[in-house]
Motif scaffolding. Structure first.
Motif, PDB file in Angstrom:
ATOM      1  N   SER A  57      45.209 -97.023 -92.015  1.00  0.00           N
ATOM      2  CA  SER A  57      44.009 -97.139 -91.489  1.00  0.00           C
ATOM      3  C   SER A  57      43.442 -98.595 -91.754  1.00  0.00           C
ATOM      4  O   SER A  57      42.942 -99.500 -90.979  1.00  0.00           O
ATOM      5  N   ALA A  58      43.923 -99.151 -92.959  1.00  0.00           N
ATOM      6  CA  ALA A  58      43.625-100.520 -93.220  1.00  0.00           C
ATOM      7  C   ALA A  58      44.136-101.627 -92.330  1.00  0.00           C
ATOM      8  O   ALA A  58      43.396-102.466 -92.019  1.00  0.00           O
ATOM      9  N   ASN A  59      45.401-101.424 -91.894  1.00  0.00           N
ATOM     10  CA  ASN A  59      45.974-102.137 -91.103  1.00  0.00           C
ATOM     11  C   ASN A  59      45.397-102.258 -89.692  1.00  0.00           C
ATOM     12  O   ASN A  59      45.240-103.153 -89.048  1.00  0.00           O
ATOM     13  N   GLU A  60      45.382-101.113 -89.325  1.00  0.00           N
ATOM     14  CA  GLU A  60      44.424-101.014 -88.083  1.00  0.00           C
ATOM     15  C   GLU A  60      42.966-101.615 -87.855  1.00  0.00           C
ATOM     16  O   GLU A  60      42.700-102.160 -86.858  1.00  0.00           O
ATOM     17  N   PHE A  61      42.265-101.526 -89.128  1.00  0.00           N
ATOM     18  CA  PHE A  61      40.991-102.015 -89.015  1.00  0.00           C
ATOM     19  C   PHE A  61      41.228-103.656 -88.831  1.00  0.00           C
ATOM     20  O   PHE A  61      40.702-104.344 -88.255  1.00  0.00           O
ATOM     21  N   GLY A 101      46.461-109.134 -81.751  1.00  0.00           N
ATOM     22  CA  GLY A 101      45.866-108.707 -83.276  1.00  0.00           C
ATOM     23  C   GLY A 101      46.824-108.007 -83.938  1.00  0.00           C
ATOM     24  O   GLY A 101      46.725-108.161 -85.141  1.00  0.00           O
ATOM     25  N   LYS A 102      47.352-107.010 -83.297  1.00  0.00           N
ATOM     26  CA  LYS A 102      48.639-106.301 -84.043  1.00  0.00           C
ATOM     27  C   LYS A 102      49.702-107.182 -84.496  1.00  0.00           C
ATOM     28  O   LYS A 102      50.009-107.139 -85.918  1.00  0.00           O
ATOM     29  N   GLN A 103      50.107-108.048 -83.906  1.00  0.00           N
ATOM     30  CA  GLN A 103      51.231-108.773 -84.412  1.00  0.00           C
ATOM     31  C   GLN A 103      50.870-109.835 -85.530  1.00  0.00           C
ATOM     32  O   GLN A 103      51.683-110.118 -86.239  1.00  0.00           O
ATOM     33  N   ILE A 104      49.478-110.501 -85.310  1.00  0.00           N
ATOM     34  CA  ILE A 104      49.171-111.278 -86.395  1.00  0.00           C
ATOM     35  C   ILE A 104      48.849-110.328 -87.603  1.00  0.00           C
ATOM     36  O   ILE A 104      49.344-110.901 -88.663  1.00  0.00           O
ATOM     37  N   THR A 105      48.193-109.237 -87.650  1.00  0.00           N
ATOM     38  CA  THR A 105      48.286-108.232 -88.653  1.00  0.00           C
ATOM     39  C   THR A 105      49.742-107.895 -89.512  1.00  0.00           C
ATOM     40  O   THR A 105      49.744-108.098 -90.729  1.00  0.00           O
ATOM     41  N   GLN A 106      50.719-107.768 -88.514  1.00  0.00           N
ATOM     42  CA  GLN A 106      52.062-107.295 -89.062  1.00  0.00           C
ATOM     43  C   GLN A 106      52.712-108.483 -89.833  1.00  0.00           C
ATOM     44  O   GLN A 106      53.337-108.269 -90.690  1.00  0.00           O
ATOM     45  N   ARG A 107      52.368-109.705 -89.295  1.00  0.00           N
ATOM     46  CA  ARG A 107      52.912-110.908 -89.704  1.00  0.00           C
ATOM     47  C   ARG A 107      52.015-111.551 -90.946  1.00  0.00           C
ATOM     48  O   ARG A 107      52.402-112.629 -91.498  1.00  0.00           O
ATOM     49  N   GLY A 108      51.078-110.657 -91.604  1.00  0.00           N
ATOM     50  CA  GLY A 108      50.537-111.281 -92.836  1.00  0.00           C
ATOM     51  C   GLY A 108      48.977-111.156 -92.370  1.00  0.00           C
ATOM     52  O   GLY A 108      48.343-111.105 -93.568  1.00  0.00           O
ATOM     53  N   ILE A 112      42.593-108.873 -94.777  1.00  0.00           N
ATOM     54  CA  ILE A 112      41.476-108.189 -94.710  1.00  0.00           C
ATOM     55  C   ILE A 112      41.872-106.723 -95.061  1.00  0.00           C
ATOM     56  O   ILE A 112      41.336-105.926 -95.741  1.00  0.00           O
ATOM     57  N   ALA A 113      43.054-106.369 -94.628  1.00  0.00           N
ATOM     58  CA  ALA A 113      43.740-105.111 -94.904  1.00  0.00           C
ATOM     59  C   ALA A 113      43.833-104.735 -96.287  1.00  0.00           C
ATOM     60  O   ALA A 113      43.653-103.545 -96.671  1.00  0.00           O
ATOM     61  N   ASN A 114      44.298-105.873 -96.863  1.00  0.00           N
ATOM     62  CA  ASN A 114      44.387-105.583 -98.594  1.00  0.00           C
ATOM     63  C   ASN A 114      43.090-105.213 -99.270  1.00  0.00           C
ATOM     64  O   ASN A 114      42.998-104.209 -99.834  1.00  0.00           O
ATOM     65  N   GLN A 115      41.922-105.820 -98.864  1.00  0.00           N
ATOM     66  CA  GLN A 115      40.553-105.798 -99.172  1.00  0.00           C
ATOM     67  C   GLN A 115      40.078-104.411 -98.969  1.00  0.00           C
ATOM     68  O   GLN A 115      39.700-103.504 -99.666  1.00  0.00           O
ATOM     69  N   VAL A 116      40.357-103.933 -97.542  1.00  0.00           N
ATOM     70  CA  VAL A 116      40.046-102.788 -97.193  1.00  0.00           C
ATOM     71  C   VAL A 116      40.810-101.541 -97.704  1.00  0.00           C
ATOM     72  O   VAL A 116      40.225-100.572 -98.155  1.00  0.00           O
ATOM     73  N   LEU A 120      39.223 -98.681 -99.578  1.00  0.00           N
ATOM     74  CA  LEU A 120      39.378 -97.016 -99.229  1.00  0.00           C
ATOM     75  C   LEU A 120      39.915 -96.285-100.316  1.00  0.00           C
ATOM     76  O   LEU A 120      39.538 -95.111-100.445  1.00  0.00           O
ATOM     77  N   LEU A 121      40.763 -96.852-101.280  1.00  0.00           N
ATOM     78  CA  LEU A 121      41.202 -96.294-102.541  1.00  0.00           C
ATOM     79  C   LEU A 121      39.991 -95.959-103.195  1.00  0.00           C
ATOM     80  O   LEU A 121      40.116 -94.669-103.954  1.00  0.00           O
TER      81      LEU A 121
END
Length: 129
Positions: A57-61, A101-108, A112-116, A120-121
């Motif tokens: 979910s964080a990565n998708e965001f 957007g997906k590729q940029i997220t997959q490559r680091g 934002i995903a780490n913060q989200v 979420l935790l």
């Protein structure tokens, strides 16, 4: 001309000792090692399947966020009639931007995903005690 008391106190040095480094100030504010330990403690309390779902979910965001940021970059670019272009390219461009957007997220991504993920935790912990 005299200075008002408010102006004179604003420029006066503060008596509290300043932290010597940015890291020490961040740790004093509750960031850094304590925050990472807290996240790992939260991860230990949640089952792995739920953790995977939260990470996804964080990565998708982040992917969606990056796609939204990339969108305006392509608004001013016209379609090239030489290689197709036209209405078909206009229809598929949002899908291309989404994949960027997906590729940029997959490559680091932007981090934002780490913060989200951390938030979420914390929300998971707060809702289940």
């Amino acid at each position: 001309m005299t200075m008002s008391p408010a102006l004179s106190t604003a420029s006066a040095p503060r008596s509290a000792p300043a932290a010597s480094s940015l890291v020490e100030r961040a740790q004093a504010a509750g960031f850094g090692v304590r925050t990472l330990a807290k996240i790992s403690d939260l991860e230990a309390k949640i089952d792995p399947a739920k953790l995977a779902q939260i990470r996804k979910s964080a990565n998708e965001f982040e992917s969606q966020f990056v796609s939204q940021m990339l969108g305006p970059m392509f608004e001013g670019i016209g379609t090239d009639e030489t290689f197709g272009g036209g209405r078909g390219e206009e229809m598929f461009r949002p899908m291309l931007i989404e994949q960027f957007g997906k590729q940029i997220t997959q490559r680091g991504g932007f981090g934002i995903a780490n913060q989200v993920y951390g938030e979420l935790l914390r929300a998971q912990e707060a809702s289940h005690g």
